[in-house]
Write a protein that holds these residues in place. Structure first.
Motif, PDB file in Angstrom:
ATOM      1  N   THR A 282      54.816  69.109  53.351  1.00  0.00           N
ATOM      2  CA  THR A 282      53.362  68.914  53.299  1.00  0.00           C
ATOM      3  C   THR A 282      52.647  70.239  53.060  1.00  0.00           C
ATOM      4  OG1 THR A 282      53.324  69.082  55.713  1.00  0.00           O
ATOM      5  CG2 THR A 282      53.303  66.873  54.766  1.00  0.00           C
ATOM      6  N   GLU A 283      53.110  71.297  53.720  1.00  0.00           N
ATOM      7  CA  GLU A 283      52.479  72.608  53.581  1.00  0.00           C
ATOM      8  C   GLU A 283      52.611  73.128  52.156  1.00  0.00           C
ATOM      9  OE1 GLU A 283      52.919  75.040  57.587  1.00  0.00           O
ATOM     10  OE2 GLU A 283      54.852  74.184  57.016  1.00  0.00           O
ATOM     11  N   VAL A 284      53.786  72.943  51.579  1.00  0.00           N
ATOM     12  CA  VAL A 284      54.023  73.435  50.217  1.00  0.00           C
ATOM     13  C   VAL A 284      53.104  72.736  49.227  1.00  0.00           C
ATOM     14  CG1 VAL A 284      55.717  73.603  48.347  1.00  0.00           C
ATOM     15  CG2 VAL A 284      56.407  74.054  50.711  1.00  0.00           C
ATOM     16  N   ILE A 285      53.031  71.423  49.317  1.00  0.00           N
ATOM     17  CA  ILE A 285      52.231  70.665  48.351  1.00  0.00           C
ATOM     18  C   ILE A 285      50.742  70.981  48.492  1.00  0.00           C
ATOM     19  CG2 ILE A 285      51.514  68.334  47.694  1.00  0.00           C
ATOM     20  CD1 ILE A 285      54.366  67.427  48.173  1.00  0.00           C
ATOM     21  N   LEU A 286      50.257  71.086  49.712  1.00  0.00           N
ATOM     22  CA  LEU A 286      48.850  71.440  49.901  1.00  0.00           C
ATOM     23  C   LEU A 286      48.555  72.847  49.398  1.00  0.00           C
ATOM     24  CD1 LEU A 286      48.009  69.913  53.393  1.00  0.00           C
ATOM     25  CD2 LEU A 286      47.001  69.287  51.198  1.00  0.00           C
ATOM     26  N   GLN A 287      49.491  73.747  49.597  1.00  0.00           N
ATOM     27  CA  GLN A 287      49.291  75.117  49.140  1.00  0.00           C
ATOM     28  C   GLN A 287      49.285  75.207  47.616  1.00  0.00           C
ATOM     29  OE1 GLN A 287      52.024  77.937  50.890  1.00  0.00           O
ATOM     30  NE2 GLN A 287      51.538  79.540  49.441  1.00  0.00           N
ATOM     31  N   GLU A 288      50.123  74.402  46.986  1.00  0.00           N
ATOM     32  CA  GLU A 288      50.236  74.467  45.528  1.00  0.00           C
ATOM     33  C   GLU A 288      49.118  73.699  44.829  1.00  0.00           C
ATOM     34  OE1 GLU A 288      52.356  76.362  43.855  1.00  0.00           O
ATOM     35  OE2 GLU A 288      53.082  77.064  45.803  1.00  0.00           O
ATOM     36  N   GLY A 289      48.429  72.827  45.539  1.00  0.00           N
ATOM     37  CA  GLY A 289      47.334  72.071  44.941  1.00  0.00           C
ATOM     38  C   GLY A 289      47.742  70.661  44.597  1.00  0.00           C
ATOM     39  N   LEU A 290      46.791  69.756  44.691  1.00  0.00           N
ATOM     40  CA  LEU A 290      47.084  68.333  44.518  1.00  0.00           C
ATOM     41  C   LEU A 290      46.650  67.774  43.167  1.00  0.00           C
ATOM     42  CD1 LEU A 290      45.884  67.104  48.043  1.00  0.00           C
ATOM     43  CD2 LEU A 290      48.210  67.668  47.353  1.00  0.00           C
ATOM     44  N   ASP A 291      45.968  68.552  42.363  1.00  0.00           N
ATOM     45  CA  ASP A 291      45.387  68.016  41.126  1.00  0.00           C
ATOM     46  C   ASP A 291      46.421  67.368  40.221  1.00  0.00           C
ATOM     47  OD1 ASP A 291      42.909  68.781  41.960  1.00  0.00           O
ATOM     48  OD2 ASP A 291      42.861  70.646  40.806  1.00  0.00           O
ATOM     49  N   LYS A 292      47.597  67.991  40.110  1.00  0.00           N
ATOM     50  CA  LYS A 292      48.623  67.458  39.220  1.00  0.00           C
ATOM     51  C   LYS A 292      49.292  66.211  39.770  1.00  0.00           C
ATOM     52  CE  LYS A 292      49.799  71.934  37.150  1.00  0.00           C
ATOM     53  NZ  LYS A 292      50.867  72.947  36.938  1.00  0.00           N
ATOM     54  N   LEU A 293      49.045  65.898  41.044  1.00  0.00           N
ATOM     55  CA  LEU A 293      49.694  64.750  41.671  1.00  0.00           C
ATOM     56  C   LEU A 293      48.770  63.554  41.811  1.00  0.00           C
ATOM     57  CD1 LEU A 293      51.640  66.569  44.546  1.00  0.00           C
ATOM     58  CD2 LEU A 293      52.413  66.053  42.223  1.00  0.00           C
ATOM     59  N   LYS A 294      47.490  63.740  41.546  1.00  0.00           N
ATOM     60  CA  LYS A 294      46.550  62.632  41.678  1.00  0.00           C
ATOM     61  C   LYS A 294      46.714  61.658  40.514  1.00  0.00           C
ATOM     62  CE  LYS A 294      43.054  65.119  44.335  1.00  0.00           C
ATOM     63  NZ  LYS A 294      41.661  65.619  44.384  1.00  0.00           N
ATOM     64  N   PRO A 295      46.542  60.362  40.766  1.00  0.00           N
ATOM     65  CA  PRO A 295      46.687  59.384  39.681  1.00  0.00           C
ATOM     66  C   PRO A 295      45.605  59.561  38.631  1.00  0.00           C
ATOM     67  CG  PRO A 295      45.768  58.361  41.646  1.00  0.00           C
ATOM     68  CD  PRO A 295      46.177  59.743  42.048  1.00  0.00           C
ATOM     69  N   ALA A 296      45.898  59.120  37.431  1.00  0.00           N
ATOM     70  CA  ALA A 296      44.925  59.212  36.346  1.00  0.00           C
ATOM     71  C   ALA A 296      43.659  58.450  36.714  1.00  0.00           C
ATOM     72  CB  ALA A 296      45.520  58.654  35.058  1.00  0.00           C
ATOM     73  N   PRO A 297      42.499  58.948  36.306  1.00  0.00           N
ATOM     74  CA  PRO A 297      41.218  58.312  36.684  1.00  0.00           C
ATOM     75  C   PRO A 297      41.101  56.856  36.253  1.00  0.00           C
ATOM     76  CG  PRO A 297      40.853  60.484  35.739  1.00  0.00           C
ATOM     77  CD  PRO A 297      42.297  60.177  35.521  1.00  0.00           C
ATOM     78  N   ASP A 298      41.792  56.472  35.153  1.00  0.00           N
ATOM     79  CA  ASP A 298      41.654  55.104  34.667  1.00  0.00           C
ATOM     80  C   ASP A 298      42.600  54.114  35.358  1.00  0.00           C
ATOM     81  OD1 ASP A 298      43.831  56.381  33.590  1.00  0.00           O
ATOM     82  OD2 ASP A 298      43.724  55.341  31.662  1.00  0.00           O
ATOM     83  N   LEU A 299      43.478  54.641  36.251  1.00  0.00           N
ATOM     84  CA  LEU A 299      44.378  53.749  36.969  1.00  0.00           C
ATOM     85  C   LEU A 299      43.657  53.103  38.149  1.00  0.00           C
ATOM     86  CD1 LEU A 299      47.774  55.718  37.156  1.00  0.00           C
ATOM     87  CD2 LEU A 299      47.224  53.743  35.737  1.00  0.00           C
ATOM     88  N   PRO A 300      43.904  51.822  38.384  1.00  0.00           N
ATOM     89  CA  PRO A 300      43.275  51.172  39.550  1.00  0.00           C
ATOM     90  C   PRO A 300      43.854  51.744  40.830  1.00  0.00           C
ATOM     91  CG  PRO A 300      44.912  49.720  38.564  1.00  0.00           C
ATOM     92  CD  PRO A 300      44.785  50.894  37.630  1.00  0.00           C
ATOM     93  N   PRO A 301      43.080  51.769  41.900  1.00  0.00           N
ATOM     94  CA  PRO A 301      43.588  52.293  43.170  1.00  0.00           C
ATOM     95  C   PRO A 301      44.737  51.448  43.701  1.00  0.00           C
ATOM     96  CG  PRO A 301      41.472  51.202  43.481  1.00  0.00           C
ATOM     97  CD  PRO A 301      41.692  51.304  42.001  1.00  0.00           C
ATOM     98  N   SER A 302      45.636  52.101  44.415  1.00  0.00           N
ATOM     99  CA  SER A 302      46.780  51.382  44.977  1.00  0.00           C
ATOM    100  C   SER A 302      46.304  50.376  46.018  1.00  0.00           C
ATOM    101  CB  SER A 302      47.756  52.371  45.630  1.00  0.00           C
ATOM    102  OG  SER A 302      48.759  51.674  46.338  1.00  0.00           O
ATOM    103  N   PRO A 303      46.823  49.148  45.971  1.00  0.00           N
ATOM    104  CA  PRO A 303      46.410  48.130  46.955  1.00  0.00           C
ATOM    105  C   PRO A 303      47.110  48.302  48.299  1.00  0.00           C
ATOM    106  CG  PRO A 303      48.028  47.203  45.461  1.00  0.00           C
ATOM    107  CD  PRO A 303      47.767  48.602  44.980  1.00  0.00           C
ATOM    108  N   GLU A 304      48.098  49.201  48.348  1.00  0.00           N
ATOM    109  CA  GLU A 304      48.878  49.368  49.573  1.00  0.00           C
ATOM    110  C   GLU A 304      48.025  49.937  50.706  1.00  0.00           C
ATOM    111  OE1 GLU A 304      53.543  50.036  49.010  1.00  0.00           O
ATOM    112  OE2 GLU A 304      52.339  51.754  48.410  1.00  0.00           O
ATOM    113  N   MET A 305      48.245  49.383  51.905  1.00  0.00           N
ATOM    114  CA  MET A 305      47.689  49.955  53.117  1.00  0.00           C
ATOM    115  C   MET A 305      48.830  50.678  53.827  1.00  0.00           C
ATOM    116  SD  MET A 305      44.451  49.388  53.285  1.00  0.00           S
ATOM    117  CE  MET A 305      44.094  49.704  55.010  1.00  0.00           C
ATOM    118  N   VAL A 306      48.619  51.941  54.109  1.00  0.00           N
ATOM    119  CA  VAL A 306      49.688  52.801  54.611  1.00  0.00           C
ATOM    120  C   VAL A 306      49.433  53.168  56.068  1.00  0.00           C
ATOM    121  CG1 VAL A 306      50.947  54.959  54.269  1.00  0.00           C
ATOM    122  CG2 VAL A 306      49.975  53.750  52.290  1.00  0.00           C
ATOM    123  N   ALA A 307      50.413  52.925  56.923  1.00  0.00           N
ATOM    124  CA  ALA A 307      50.367  53.387  58.312  1.00  0.00           C
ATOM    125  C   ALA A 307      51.171  54.682  58.400  1.00  0.00           C
ATOM    126  CB  ALA A 307      50.936  52.346  59.259  1.00  0.00           C
TER     127      ALA A 307
END
Length: 408
Positions: A282-307
């Protein structure tokens, strides 16, 4: 807290450290409000404060029995008490010292000694563990449900070959994770590849040392730590930026190598360096930035509910209670509310193998809390917790990196 340790104890490094820790405790009782075993059993001796008194009495020369050992055994070493303690009592180190010295003073029954020895031989050793797991998985359809729940089915996965980036980080395969959850490190490689980092494992690195050390086999645990340092050191000298932990329990241990080996003249400086560059995924990914991991803007949001289950090793020992939920929120996942998220699930390394009644009660409570928001998936950051939760969960339990990798 005033102390009067016996001279034979006071003259040892362990005794001096224990004395210093005991003197920081002010009897305030804040720890009792966060202790899972005290909340469950209601016995003062099964609270951090009670166990501190037991250790103090033992080190001051008072007689001890198997009952004393039992109360220390019931500690999960979840370290929730440390996170709540206003005086900064280093309870995790004190309980390790107390257990080690008590192990020498109170002989366990032969059957228990053999069980502890056997677990220390099998769990950290993939040569023994993997074939035993494969036998269990083959026989799984024939087993009663109570046993079947504790044996995960075989997982089909394709090993990931990372791109030859200039930036390199190491990943620890660990003991049981490659067999129980082989996708975890493969997905971590895939995600970091997207961030321009090549994640590789050192072939000679093995168990982090926690299995031995927390079962009062300190020298064996220290030997495993030294072996890992040797396995990693050439890569570190060649420029590996970090040692990435995909199992937070192992991460907690490796981040403390510098402490465990501080008195070893050959390894002290190397251990301190290893601890300094150890990072949870988690620390590595936050430090490196999340922009490249975010879904494309035109993709619908995931319907999954995550606990989200944040392991004790991440939220209490490493003091990162919000890093995982915050990371997943920033990546666009919808999270449920999980009551009593600070309480342990009962896995706690090998705890669930020795204290099944308490571990199962804690597991039932945790499953109820995680499923209360009707999630479609439960995620965690530690393989022990993942296997423990999956044994009773009605919804899939995954390492959180699987969700991230699925969207790439």
């Amino acid at each position: 807290m005033q102390t009067n340790l016996t001279p034979s104890v006071q003259q040892t490094p362990q005794g001096q450290e224990a004395d210093a820790i005991l003197r920081t405790c002010v009897h305030c009782g804040f720890c009792t409000a966060t202790c899972p075993t005290y909340q469950l059993l209601g016995n003062e001796l099964d609270s951090p404060r009670g166990r501190i008194y037991l250790i103090k009495a033992f080190l001051e020369g008072n007689p001890v029995t198997e009952e004393t050992q039992h109360h220390l055994d019931l500690c999960l070493t979840c370290r929730a008490c440390e996170a709540a303690c206003p005086s900064g009592v280093k309870y995790g180190r004190l309980i390790d010292i107390g257990r080690d010295l008590l192990e020498q003073a109170v002989a366990r029954p032969l059957s228990e000694r053999l069980k502890r020895w056997g677990i220390r031989q099998v769990l950290p050793n993939s040569i023994l563990f993997n074939p035993l797991l494969q036998i269990g998985q083959t026989l799984r359809p024939l087993l009663p449900q109570s046993l079947k729940n504790h044996i995960p089915p075989k997982i089909a996965f394709t090993p990931y070959t990372p791109t030859a980036h200039a930036r390199i980080m190491l990943v620890l395969d660990g003991c049981v994770q490659p067999a129980l959850a082989p996708k975890t490190n493969a997905d971590a490689m895939k995600v970091l590849d997207k961030l321009g980092i090549r994640l590789i494992s050192a072939p000679q690195a093995g168990c982090c040392g926690a299995v031995d050390y927390h079962l009062a086999a300190h020298e064996e645990g220290l030997t495993r730590m030294r072996q890992n340092i040797d396995a990693w050191w050439t890569f570190v000298e060649q420029g590996a930026e970090a040692i990435v932990m995909t199992a937070s329990g192992c991460g907690n241990m490796v981040k403390e190598y510098g402490y465990y080996l501080k008195d070893d003249p050959q390894y002290a400086s190397k251990a301190a360096r290893i601890s300094a560059i150890c990072r949870d995924l988690t620390e590595v990914i936050l430090q490196e930035g999340l922009d490249k991991l975010k879904p494309a803007p035109d993709l619908p949001p995931s319907p999954e509910m995550v606990a989200v289950h944040v392991p004790c090793s991440l939220q209490h020992a490493q003091r990162q209670p919000f890093i995982l939920p915050n990371l997943l929120k920033k990546l666009g996942f919808k999270l449920t509310i999980v009551p009593d998220g600070h309480l342990c699930c009962g896995s706690a390394g090998t705890y669930s193998l020795f204290n099944k009644a308490v571990a199962n009660q804690l597991l039932d409570n945790k499953i109820n809390a995680l499923q209360s928001g009707q999630p479609s998936v439960i995620v965690t950051a530690n393989i022990g917790c993942q296997a423990h939760l999956q044994s009773k969960s009605q919804v899939p339990v995954k390492h959180w990196i699987e969700l991230v990798a699925e969207r790439l």
